[in-house]
Design an enzyme around this catalytic site. Structure first.
Site, PDB file in Angstrom:
ATOM      1  N   HIS A  54       0.853  -1.202   0.000  1.00 54.81           N
ATOM      2  CA  HIS A  54       0.000   0.000   0.000  1.00 54.81           C
ATOM      3  C   HIS A  54       0.875   1.234   0.000  1.00 54.81           C
ATOM      4  O   HIS A  54       2.092   1.140   0.124  1.00 54.81           O
ATOM      5  CB  HIS A  54      -1.014  -0.018   1.138  1.00 54.81           C
ATOM      6  CG  HIS A  54      -0.435   0.066   2.533  1.00 54.81           C
ATOM      7  ND1 HIS A  54       0.385  -0.906   3.056  1.00 54.81           N
ATOM      8  CD2 HIS A  54      -0.568   1.011   3.501  1.00 54.81           C
ATOM      9  CE1 HIS A  54       0.716  -0.565   4.303  1.00 54.81           C
ATOM     10  NE2 HIS A  54       0.164   0.601   4.593  1.00 54.81           N
ATOM     11  N   HIS A  59       5.977   2.301   3.883  1.00 51.55           N
ATOM     12  CA  HIS A  59       6.012   1.081   3.051  1.00 51.55           C
ATOM     13  C   HIS A  59       6.586   1.341   1.650  1.00 51.55           C
ATOM     14  O   HIS A  59       6.929   0.410   0.950  1.00 51.55           O
ATOM     15  CB  HIS A  59       4.610   0.462   2.955  1.00 51.55           C
ATOM     16  CG  HIS A  59       4.102   0.047   4.302  1.00 51.55           C
ATOM     17  ND1 HIS A  59       4.087  -1.250   4.736  1.00 51.55           N
ATOM     18  CD2 HIS A  59       3.646   0.792   5.352  1.00 51.55           C
ATOM     19  CE1 HIS A  59       3.624  -1.298   5.986  1.00 51.55           C
ATOM     20  NE2 HIS A  59       3.359  -0.071   6.378  1.00 51.55           N
ATOM     21  N   HIS A 112      -7.583  -0.901   5.601  1.00 50.93           N
ATOM     22  CA  HIS A 112      -6.541   0.006   6.120  1.00 50.93           C
ATOM     23  C   HIS A 112      -6.388   1.169   5.136  1.00 50.93           C
ATOM     24  O   HIS A 112      -6.433   2.334   5.520  1.00 50.93           O
ATOM     25  CB  HIS A 112      -5.244  -0.776   6.279  1.00 50.93           C
ATOM     26  CG  HIS A 112      -4.082   0.022   6.781  1.00 50.93           C
ATOM     27  ND1 HIS A 112      -4.017   0.534   8.052  1.00 50.93           N
ATOM     28  CD2 HIS A 112      -2.928   0.406   6.172  1.00 50.93           C
ATOM     29  CE1 HIS A 112      -2.878   1.196   8.203  1.00 50.93           C
ATOM     30  NE2 HIS A 112      -2.189   1.131   7.078  1.00 50.93           N
ATOM     31  N   ASP A 131      -0.112  -3.843   6.228  1.00 48.68           N
ATOM     32  CA  ASP A 131      -0.765  -3.363   7.456  1.00 48.68           C
ATOM     33  C   ASP A 131      -2.210  -3.842   7.553  1.00 48.68           C
ATOM     34  O   ASP A 131      -3.050  -3.171   8.155  1.00 48.68           O
ATOM     35  CB  ASP A 131      -0.738  -1.825   7.511  1.00 48.68           C
ATOM     36  CG  ASP A 131       0.653  -1.292   7.802  1.00 48.68           C
ATOM     37  OD1 ASP A 131       1.567  -2.089   8.057  1.00 48.68           O
ATOM     38  OD2 ASP A 131       0.820  -0.049   7.771  1.00 48.68           O
ATOM     39  N   HIS A 169       4.777  -4.628  10.468  1.00 53.15           N
ATOM     40  CA  HIS A 169       5.288  -4.037  11.709  1.00 53.15           C
ATOM     41  C   HIS A 169       5.496  -5.084  12.805  1.00 53.15           C
ATOM     42  O   HIS A 169       4.804  -6.098  12.843  1.00 53.15           O
ATOM     43  CB  HIS A 169       4.294  -2.999  12.262  1.00 53.15           C
ATOM     44  CG  HIS A 169       4.160  -1.774  11.418  1.00 53.15           C
ATOM     45  ND1 HIS A 169       4.877  -0.626  11.643  1.00 53.15           N
ATOM     46  CD2 HIS A 169       3.382  -1.518  10.344  1.00 53.15           C
ATOM     47  CE1 HIS A 169       4.544   0.298  10.748  1.00 53.15           C
ATOM     48  NE2 HIS A 169       3.636  -0.215   9.937  1.00 53.15           N
TER      49      HIS A 169
HETATM   50 FE    FE Z   1       2.690   0.814   8.213  1.00 53.11          FE
HETATM   51 ZN    ZN Z   2      -0.069   1.609   6.594  1.00 53.04          ZN
END
Ligand code: FE
Ligand code: ZN
Length: 253
Positions: A54, A59, A112, A131, A169
């Site tokens: 994304h 990222h 997200h 994410d 993460h």
């Molecule tokens: Fe992130």
């Molecule tokens: Zn994100």
């Protein structure tokens, strides 16, 4: 194929996928270029592809510099091409990306962000979830609806249990504290938390997890569980309503 975990920024993970047969590589979600370049140089590798789940800066932050340095091709979601810096290869939902020996199916998993995708390297059982799905958690809903996030997670749940989860993460410990609060009867989770603490104590990542592990322990994949509903005082709710309640509680946790 080998997957190397590269810690970036404060708590991000980027991943370098290496095909040892021909030394071709891709990087998934390069937050920044430095740690990726360091890793590649140390291992005498070049970079061929940059895959983005994304558009968030943590990222794609390394896209431009890595592309310039290695002439790597940027691969991302077609419908989000305006927000993926320097995108070259635009993929659709359900499309399989094939280049050299790499083979990954793109699955659109909005919630997200609206253009969020995951890369499913089905031959190696590796899934890069960005994410959307974390170990013991899921991403905040920034652009989509609860329903979109819920059905995105449902798509991921259907993949083979042995699928390895590589997420964006290192949030696992903090996530586990939320899970145990509303799923305290879950013996698997209690065991998993011990394992997490052990890994972190030894400076090891808690990643990868697996679908099997997440189905047993991740509260956001367990919104049909009766104990959890009782702990939330919403016994009669649908799974979607339970999920939404959990997401709200986590936002303020
Ligand atoms: Fe992130
Ligand atoms: Zn994100």
């Amino acid at each position: 194929m080998k997957v190397e975990i590269i810690p970036c920024l404060k708590d991000n993970y980027s991943y370098v996928v290496i095909d040892e047969r021909n030394n071709k590589t891709c990087v998934v979600d390069p937050s920044e270029s430095k740690p990726i370049i360091n890793f590649l140089e140390k291992n005498n590798l070049k970079l061929n592809y940059i895959l983005n789940t994304h558009h968030h800066y943590d990222h794609v932050g390394g896209n431009s510099e890595l592309k310039k340095k290695y002439k790597a091709k940027v691969v991302g979601f077609k419908e989000d091409y305006k927000r993926i810096p320097e995108i070259d290869i635009k993929l659709k939902d359900g499309e399989t990306w094939k280049e050299d020996n790499f083979e990954a199916k793109v699955i659109h998993i909005p919630g997200h962000t609206l253009g969020h995708i995951c890369f499913y390297f089905y031959k190696d059982n590796n899934l890069f979830t960005g994410d959307t799905l974390f170990s013991l958690g899921c991403g905040r809903i920034f652009e989509g609806t609860y329903e979109q996030m819920f059905s995105s997670l449902e798509k991921i749940k259907k993949l083979p249990p042995k699928t390895k989860i590589y997420c964006g993460h290192e949030y696992t410990l903090q996530n586990s504290k939320f899970c145990i609060q509303y799923d305290k009867e879950n013996q698997n989770l209690i065991k998993k938390i011990q394992e997490i603490n052990e890994k972190l104590k030894n400076n090891k990542p808690t990643i990868p997890s697996t679908i099997e592990d997440e189905l047993k322990n991740n509260i956001f994949l367990r919104s049909d569980n009766e104990n959890i509903k009782t702990n939330l005082n919403i016994v009669t709710s649908s799974s979607l309503a339970t999920f939404s309640k959990l997401r709200d509680l986590k936002d303020n946790f």
